[in-house]
Scaffold this motif. Structure first.
Motif, PDB file in Angstrom:
ATOM      1  N   GLU A 130       0.867  -1.178   0.000  1.00  0.00           N
ATOM      2  CA  GLU A 130       0.000   0.000   0.000  1.00  0.00           C
ATOM      3  C   GLU A 130       0.900   1.223   0.000  1.00  0.00           C
ATOM      4  OE1 GLU A 130      -3.281   2.223   2.896  1.00  0.00           O
ATOM      5  OE2 GLU A 130      -2.452   0.279   3.483  1.00  0.00           O
ATOM      6  N   LEU A 131       0.679   2.154  -0.911  1.00  0.00           N
ATOM      7  CA  LEU A 131       1.438   3.398  -0.928  1.00  0.00           C
ATOM      8  C   LEU A 131       0.794   4.376   0.036  1.00  0.00           C
ATOM      9  CD1 LEU A 131       2.067   3.870  -4.766  1.00  0.00           C
ATOM     10  CD2 LEU A 131       3.485   2.686  -3.080  1.00  0.00           C
ATOM     11  N   VAL A 132       1.628   4.944   0.909  1.00  0.00           N
ATOM     12  CA  VAL A 132       1.153   5.877   1.923  1.00  0.00           C
ATOM     13  C   VAL A 132       1.969   7.158   1.795  1.00  0.00           C
ATOM     14  CG1 VAL A 132       0.862   6.271   4.397  1.00  0.00           C
ATOM     15  CG2 VAL A 132       0.578   3.970   3.467  1.00  0.00           C
ATOM     16  N   GLN A 133       1.291   8.286   1.627  1.00  0.00           N
ATOM     17  CA  GLN A 133       1.990   9.573   1.531  1.00  0.00           C
ATOM     18  C   GLN A 133       2.578   9.921   2.890  1.00  0.00           C
ATOM     19  OE1 GLN A 133      -0.231  12.708  -0.290  1.00  0.00           O
ATOM     20  NE2 GLN A 133       1.237  14.275   0.315  1.00  0.00           N
ATOM     21  N   ALA A 134       3.848  10.406   2.868  1.00  0.00           N
ATOM     22  CA  ALA A 134       4.525  10.771   4.115  1.00  0.00           C
ATOM     23  C   ALA A 134       5.256  12.097   3.921  1.00  0.00           C
ATOM     24  CB  ALA A 134       5.509   9.672   4.512  1.00  0.00           C
ATOM     25  N   GLU A 135       5.384  12.866   4.992  1.00  0.00           N
ATOM     26  CA  GLU A 135       6.120  14.129   4.952  1.00  0.00           C
ATOM     27  C   GLU A 135       7.619  13.884   5.109  1.00  0.00           C
ATOM     28  OE1 GLU A 135       4.846  17.136   4.271  1.00  0.00           O
ATOM     29  OE2 GLU A 135       2.927  16.119   3.965  1.00  0.00           O
ATOM     30  N   LYS A 136       7.994  12.797   5.781  1.00  0.00           N
ATOM     31  CA  LYS A 136       9.405  12.532   6.070  1.00  0.00           C
ATOM     32  C   LYS A 136       9.661  11.033   5.940  1.00  0.00           C
ATOM     33  CE  LYS A 136      12.951  13.396   9.472  1.00  0.00           C
ATOM     34  NZ  LYS A 136      13.319  13.907  10.768  1.00  0.00           N
ATOM     35  N   LEU A 137      10.868  10.675   5.493  1.00  0.00           N
ATOM     36  CA  LEU A 137      11.283   9.279   5.392  1.00  0.00           C
ATOM     37  C   LEU A 137      12.376   9.006   6.417  1.00  0.00           C
ATOM     38  CD1 LEU A 137      11.509   9.022   1.489  1.00  0.00           C
ATOM     39  CD2 LEU A 137       9.564   8.440   2.964  1.00  0.00           C
ATOM     40  N   SER A 138      12.555   7.749   6.793  1.00  0.00           N
ATOM     41  CA  SER A 138      13.582   7.401   7.777  1.00  0.00           C
ATOM     42  C   SER A 138      14.980   7.654   7.206  1.00  0.00           C
ATOM     43  CB  SER A 138      13.439   5.935   8.201  1.00  0.00           C
ATOM     44  OG  SER A 138      13.662   5.086   7.084  1.00  0.00           O
ATOM     45  N   GLU A 139      15.934   7.917   8.103  1.00  0.00           N
ATOM     46  CA  GLU A 139      17.318   8.191   7.723  1.00  0.00           C
ATOM     47  C   GLU A 139      18.044   6.876   7.474  1.00  0.00           C
ATOM     48  OE1 GLU A 139      18.713  11.267   7.359  1.00  0.00           O
ATOM     49  OE2 GLU A 139      16.795  12.219   7.857  1.00  0.00           O
ATOM     50  N   THR A 140      18.976   6.877   6.501  1.00  0.00           N
ATOM     51  CA  THR A 140      19.857   5.738   6.253  1.00  0.00           C
ATOM     52  C   THR A 140      21.265   6.264   6.024  1.00  0.00           C
ATOM     53  OG1 THR A 140      19.634   5.732   3.839  1.00  0.00           O
ATOM     54  CG2 THR A 140      17.993   4.458   5.096  1.00  0.00           C
ATOM     55  N   GLU A 141      22.242   5.385   6.082  1.00  0.00           N
ATOM     56  CA  GLU A 141      23.629   5.789   5.820  1.00  0.00           C
ATOM     57  C   GLU A 141      23.772   6.329   4.398  1.00  0.00           C
ATOM     58  OE1 GLU A 141      28.025   3.739   5.535  1.00  0.00           O
ATOM     59  OE2 GLU A 141      26.546   2.849   6.900  1.00  0.00           O
ATOM     60  N   ARG A 142      23.097   5.735   3.464  1.00  0.00           N
ATOM     61  CA  ARG A 142      23.195   6.160   2.065  1.00  0.00           C
ATOM     62  C   ARG A 142      22.450   7.470   1.807  1.00  0.00           C
ATOM     63  NH1 ARG A 142      21.456   2.465  -3.105  1.00  0.00           N
ATOM     64  NH2 ARG A 142      21.966   3.986  -4.707  1.00  0.00           N
ATOM     65  N   ALA A 144      20.148  10.119   0.215  1.00  0.00           N
ATOM     66  CA  ALA A 144      19.649  10.352  -1.133  1.00  0.00           C
ATOM     67  C   ALA A 144      20.703  10.096  -2.197  1.00  0.00           C
ATOM     68  CB  ALA A 144      19.131  11.785  -1.255  1.00  0.00           C
ATOM     69  N   GLY A 145      21.864   9.544  -1.815  1.00  0.00           N
ATOM     70  CA  GLY A 145      22.930   9.275  -2.783  1.00  0.00           C
ATOM     71  C   GLY A 145      22.507   8.204  -3.778  1.00  0.00           C
ATOM     72  N   GLY A 146      22.751   8.479  -5.044  1.00  0.00           N
ATOM     73  CA  GLY A 146      22.398   7.519  -6.094  1.00  0.00           C
ATOM     74  C   GLY A 146      23.351   7.628  -7.263  1.00  0.00           C
ATOM     75  N   PHE A 147      23.061   6.911  -8.330  1.00  0.00           N
ATOM     76  CA  PHE A 147      23.830   6.982  -9.575  1.00  0.00           C
ATOM     77  C   PHE A 147      25.313   6.730  -9.341  1.00  0.00           C
ATOM     78  CE2 PHE A 147      20.015   9.490 -10.222  1.00  0.00           C
ATOM     79  CZ  PHE A 147      19.503   8.873 -11.354  1.00  0.00           C
ATOM     80  N   GLY A 148      25.632   5.632  -8.650  1.00  0.00           N
ATOM     81  CA  GLY A 148      27.028   5.254  -8.433  1.00  0.00           C
ATOM     82  C   GLY A 148      27.646   5.815  -7.170  1.00  0.00           C
ATOM     83  N   SER A 149      26.865   6.496  -6.349  1.00  0.00           N
ATOM     84  CA  SER A 149      27.424   7.147  -5.157  1.00  0.00           C
ATOM     85  C   SER A 149      28.014   6.155  -4.169  1.00  0.00           C
ATOM     86  CB  SER A 149      26.354   8.000  -4.469  1.00  0.00           C
ATOM     87  OG  SER A 149      25.307   7.179  -3.978  1.00  0.00           O
TER      88      SER A 149
END
Length: 158
Positions: A130-142, A144-149
């Motif tokens: 189920e997709l649920v709209q959220a104002e904030k997402l949990s923190e991770t070590e990565r 928002a790094g992407g594209f080979g980060s």
């Protein structure tokens, strides 16, 4: 209980089939009336696969290029993967591009003949989420790094 998938063959179509006991996907065959030449740089050519499908609700099929096509030809799937929803009842197709240029081997043209095994069909159970709209997402070590980060720090220093 094993789910059933209904296949309706089109005139001249062939039944998708697994070639080995360990195969994950079903080989699919081109259904063309003539030798279809794809010229270098040609894009978005729709190749019929000779069947329509009735998938159980909660499943979809993914249409992929056979790995041998990736090695032996300059053909690539235009949209990466074809996605067949459970409510689609038309003929299944694959959409191809010829990524070769005119200077490459055999002048870069690629031919597809009727009955060529050109695609694979993987049948996948849809995730039940189920997709649920959220104002904030949990923190991770990565973060928002992407594209080979994640590989940037793996380079050895001299």
């Amino acid at each position: 209980m094993t789910e059933q998938v209904k296949i309706k063959l089109m005139p001249g179509g062939r039944m998708p089939e697994k070639k080995t006991a360990g195969a994950a996907a079903y080989d699919c065959y081109a259904r063309v009336d003539y030798l279809l030449w794809m010229f270098p740089g040609e894009k978005g050519i729709k190749i019929p696969l000779g069947f329509a499908i009735e998938l159980p609700e909660g499943y979809h099929a993914e249409i992929l290029l056979r790995s041998s096509m990736g090695i032996k030809t300059g053909l690539r799937v235009s949209n990466g993967t074809g996605l067949i929803d459970s409510d689609y009842r038309g003929e299944v197709n694959i959409i191809l591009d010829n990524v070769r240029n005119a200077m490459e081997r055999r002048t870069g043209m690629e031919g597809i003949a009727d009955g060529d095994r050109i695609a694979q069909m993987l049948i996948v159970k849809d995730p039940d989420v189920e997709l649920v709209q959220a104002e904030k997402l949990s923190e991770t070590e990565r973060g928002a790094g992407g594209f080979g980060s994640t590989g940037l720090n793996d380079v050895a220093e001299d």
